[in-house]
Scaffold this active site. Structure first.
Site, PDB file in Angstrom:
ATOM      1  N   ASP A  31       0.866  -1.194   0.000  1.00  0.00           N
ATOM      2  CA  ASP A  31       0.000   0.000   0.000  1.00  0.00           C
ATOM      3  C   ASP A  31       0.897   1.237   0.000  1.00  0.00           C
ATOM      4  O   ASP A  31       1.822   1.339   0.813  1.00  0.00           O
ATOM      5  CB  ASP A  31      -0.903  -0.027   1.240  1.00  0.00           C
ATOM      6  CG  ASP A  31      -2.020   1.006   1.157  1.00  0.00           C
ATOM      7  OD1 ASP A  31      -1.716   2.205   0.952  1.00  0.00           O
ATOM      8  OD2 ASP A  31      -3.184   0.636   1.291  1.00  0.00           O
ATOM      9  N   VAL A  95     -12.289   3.465  -0.709  1.00  0.00           N
ATOM     10  CA  VAL A  95     -11.882   4.499  -1.671  1.00  0.00           C
ATOM     11  C   VAL A  95     -11.694   3.877  -3.063  1.00  0.00           C
ATOM     12  O   VAL A  95     -12.112   4.442  -4.062  1.00  0.00           O
ATOM     13  CB  VAL A  95     -10.584   5.199  -1.202  1.00  0.00           C
ATOM     14  CG1 VAL A  95     -10.072   6.166  -2.255  1.00  0.00           C
ATOM     15  CG2 VAL A  95     -10.838   5.933   0.126  1.00  0.00           C
ATOM     16  N   HIS A 100     -10.481  -5.535  -2.046  1.00  0.00           N
ATOM     17  CA  HIS A 100      -9.118  -5.707  -1.534  1.00  0.00           C
ATOM     18  C   HIS A 100      -9.129  -5.907  -0.028  1.00  0.00           C
ATOM     19  O   HIS A 100      -9.993  -5.377   0.666  1.00  0.00           O
ATOM     20  CB  HIS A 100      -8.228  -4.511  -1.900  1.00  0.00           C
ATOM     21  CG  HIS A 100      -8.783  -3.179  -1.489  1.00  0.00           C
ATOM     22  ND1 HIS A 100      -9.746  -2.530  -2.205  1.00  0.00           N
ATOM     23  CD2 HIS A 100      -8.496  -2.377  -0.429  1.00  0.00           C
ATOM     24  CE1 HIS A 100     -10.043  -1.379  -1.619  1.00  0.00           C
ATOM     25  NE2 HIS A 100      -9.303  -1.271  -0.528  1.00  0.00           N
ATOM     26  N   PHE A 101      -8.161  -6.676   0.409  1.00  0.00           N
ATOM     27  CA  PHE A 101      -7.939  -6.879   1.846  1.00  0.00           C
ATOM     28  C   PHE A 101      -6.693  -6.108   2.242  1.00  0.00           C
ATOM     29  O   PHE A 101      -5.664  -6.191   1.568  1.00  0.00           O
ATOM     30  CB  PHE A 101      -7.714  -8.363   2.156  1.00  0.00           C
ATOM     31  CG  PHE A 101      -8.952  -9.201   2.000  1.00  0.00           C
ATOM     32  CD1 PHE A 101      -9.788  -9.431   3.077  1.00  0.00           C
ATOM     33  CD2 PHE A 101      -9.281  -9.753   0.776  1.00  0.00           C
ATOM     34  CE1 PHE A 101     -10.936 -10.198   2.934  1.00  0.00           C
ATOM     35  CE2 PHE A 101     -10.428 -10.523   0.625  1.00  0.00           C
ATOM     36  CZ  PHE A 101     -11.259 -10.738   1.709  1.00  0.00           C
ATOM     37  N   HIS A 102      -6.796  -5.377   3.338  1.00  0.00           N
ATOM     38  CA  HIS A 102      -5.629  -4.720   3.927  1.00  0.00           C
ATOM     39  C   HIS A 102      -5.027  -5.698   4.942  1.00  0.00           C
ATOM     40  O   HIS A 102      -5.755  -6.229   5.785  1.00  0.00           O
ATOM     41  CB  HIS A 102      -6.037  -3.459   4.708  1.00  0.00           C
ATOM     42  CG  HIS A 102      -6.649  -2.387   3.861  1.00  0.00           C
ATOM     43  ND1 HIS A 102      -5.941  -1.288   3.449  1.00  0.00           N
ATOM     44  CD2 HIS A 102      -7.910  -2.232   3.362  1.00  0.00           C
ATOM     45  CE1 HIS A 102      -6.740  -0.488   2.732  1.00  0.00           C
ATOM     46  NE2 HIS A 102      -7.935  -1.037   2.669  1.00  0.00           N
TER      47      HIS A 102
HETATM   48  P1  AMP Z   1      -9.722   1.554   0.784  1.00  0.00           P
HETATM   49  O1  AMP Z   1      -9.887   2.850   1.502  1.00  0.00           O
HETATM   50  O2  AMP Z   1     -10.069   0.354   1.623  1.00  0.00           O
HETATM   51  O3  AMP Z   1     -10.434   1.542  -0.558  1.00  0.00           O
HETATM   52  O4  AMP Z   1      -8.175   1.417   0.520  1.00  0.00           O
HETATM   53  C1  AMP Z   1      -7.537   1.816  -0.650  1.00  0.00           C
HETATM   54  C2  AMP Z   1      -6.056   1.726  -0.390  1.00  0.00           C
HETATM   55  O5  AMP Z   1      -5.381   1.724  -1.632  1.00  0.00           O
HETATM   56  C3  AMP Z   1      -5.496   2.880   0.437  1.00  0.00           C
HETATM   57  O6  AMP Z   1      -4.905   2.362   1.616  1.00  0.00           O
HETATM   58  C4  AMP Z   1      -4.465   3.523  -0.501  1.00  0.00           C
HETATM   59  O7  AMP Z   1      -3.313   3.959   0.162  1.00  0.00           O
HETATM   60  C5  AMP Z   1      -4.160   2.385  -1.461  1.00  0.00           C
HETATM   61  N1  AMP Z   1      -3.736   2.788  -2.778  1.00  0.00           N
HETATM   62  C6  AMP Z   1      -4.351   3.650  -3.623  1.00  0.00           C
HETATM   63  N2  AMP Z   1      -3.679   3.753  -4.777  1.00  0.00           N
HETATM   64  C7  AMP Z   1      -2.609   2.921  -4.678  1.00  0.00           C
HETATM   65  C8  AMP Z   1      -1.516   2.577  -5.538  1.00  0.00           C
HETATM   66  N3  AMP Z   1      -1.392   3.114  -6.762  1.00  0.00           N
HETATM   67  N4  AMP Z   1      -0.610   1.690  -5.098  1.00  0.00           N
HETATM   68  C9  AMP Z   1      -0.717   1.154  -3.863  1.00  0.00           C
HETATM   69  N5  AMP Z   1      -1.718   1.425  -3.004  1.00  0.00           N
HETATM   70  C10 AMP Z   1      -2.651   2.299  -3.398  1.00  0.00           C
END
Ligand code: AMP
Ligand code: ZN
Length: 141
Positions: A31, A95, A100-102
């Site tokens: 991330d 977002v 996706h899984f964090h």
């Molecule tokens: P969410 O809020 O659960 O949709 O998480 C989206 C995640 O994607 C966030 O933690 C961002 O930092 C990450 N993110 C967005 N664009 C990128 C990218 N190009 N490469 C890596 N991570 C990304």
């Protein structure tokens, strides 16, 4: 595939990423805005969203990679704990609309903290009512 989706672009190699794992169905990459350094995202190569639309066999593959990343954060990054989180819908804080899984390594004294504040049910019956509604809906799936 969704031509405008940033994670689909990562899968296609059109947007740079730092991958930690890849197989035929799943990619894991760092991330760019880590909640804690080592924060890894696990995604399907195909564009599915939200979690509720992911086919069962693919979801099984995803969660097994999530588990392996968590294990590797403990053994390789010496994490003291791991958070696995996943958001569905803008209201839930999502977002990027590609499931996706964090997977977030946690350390004693790290700066990350959850701001979740527990609500409470007025009565045990009210809680039971929620349980019944979920259970009834599950039987319709
Ligand atoms: P969410 O809020 O659960 O949709 O998480 C989206 C995640 O994607 C966030 O933690 C961002 O930092 C990450 N993110 C967005 N664009 C990128 C990218 N190009 N490469 C890596 N991570 C990304
Ligand atoms: Zn996508």
């Amino acid at each position: 595939m969704d031509s405008d989706c940033i994670f689909c672009k990562i899968v296609r190699g059109e947007v740079p990423s730092t991958k930690v794992y890849e197989d035929g169905d799943v990619v894991a990459f760092m991330d760019i805005g880590p909640v804690v350094k080592g924060h890894t995202l696990v995604i399907p190569k195909l564009h599915y969203d939200p979690l509720m639309n992911v086919p069962e066999d693919l979801l099984q593959k995803l969660i097994l990679v999530v588990q392996k990343i968590a294990m590797a954060q403990v053994s390789g990054l010496k994490a003291d704990g791991v958070n696995v989180t996943q958001a569905n819908g803008e209201l839930a804080g999502q977002v990027v609309p590609h499931v996706h899984f964090h997977v977030i390594p946690r350390y004693k004294g790290d700066k990350h903290s959850w701001s979740c504040k527990a609500d409470k049910y007025d009565t045990i019956e009210e809680m039971g009512g929620y349980a019944s509604r979920i259970n009834a809906a599950m039987r319709e799936l």
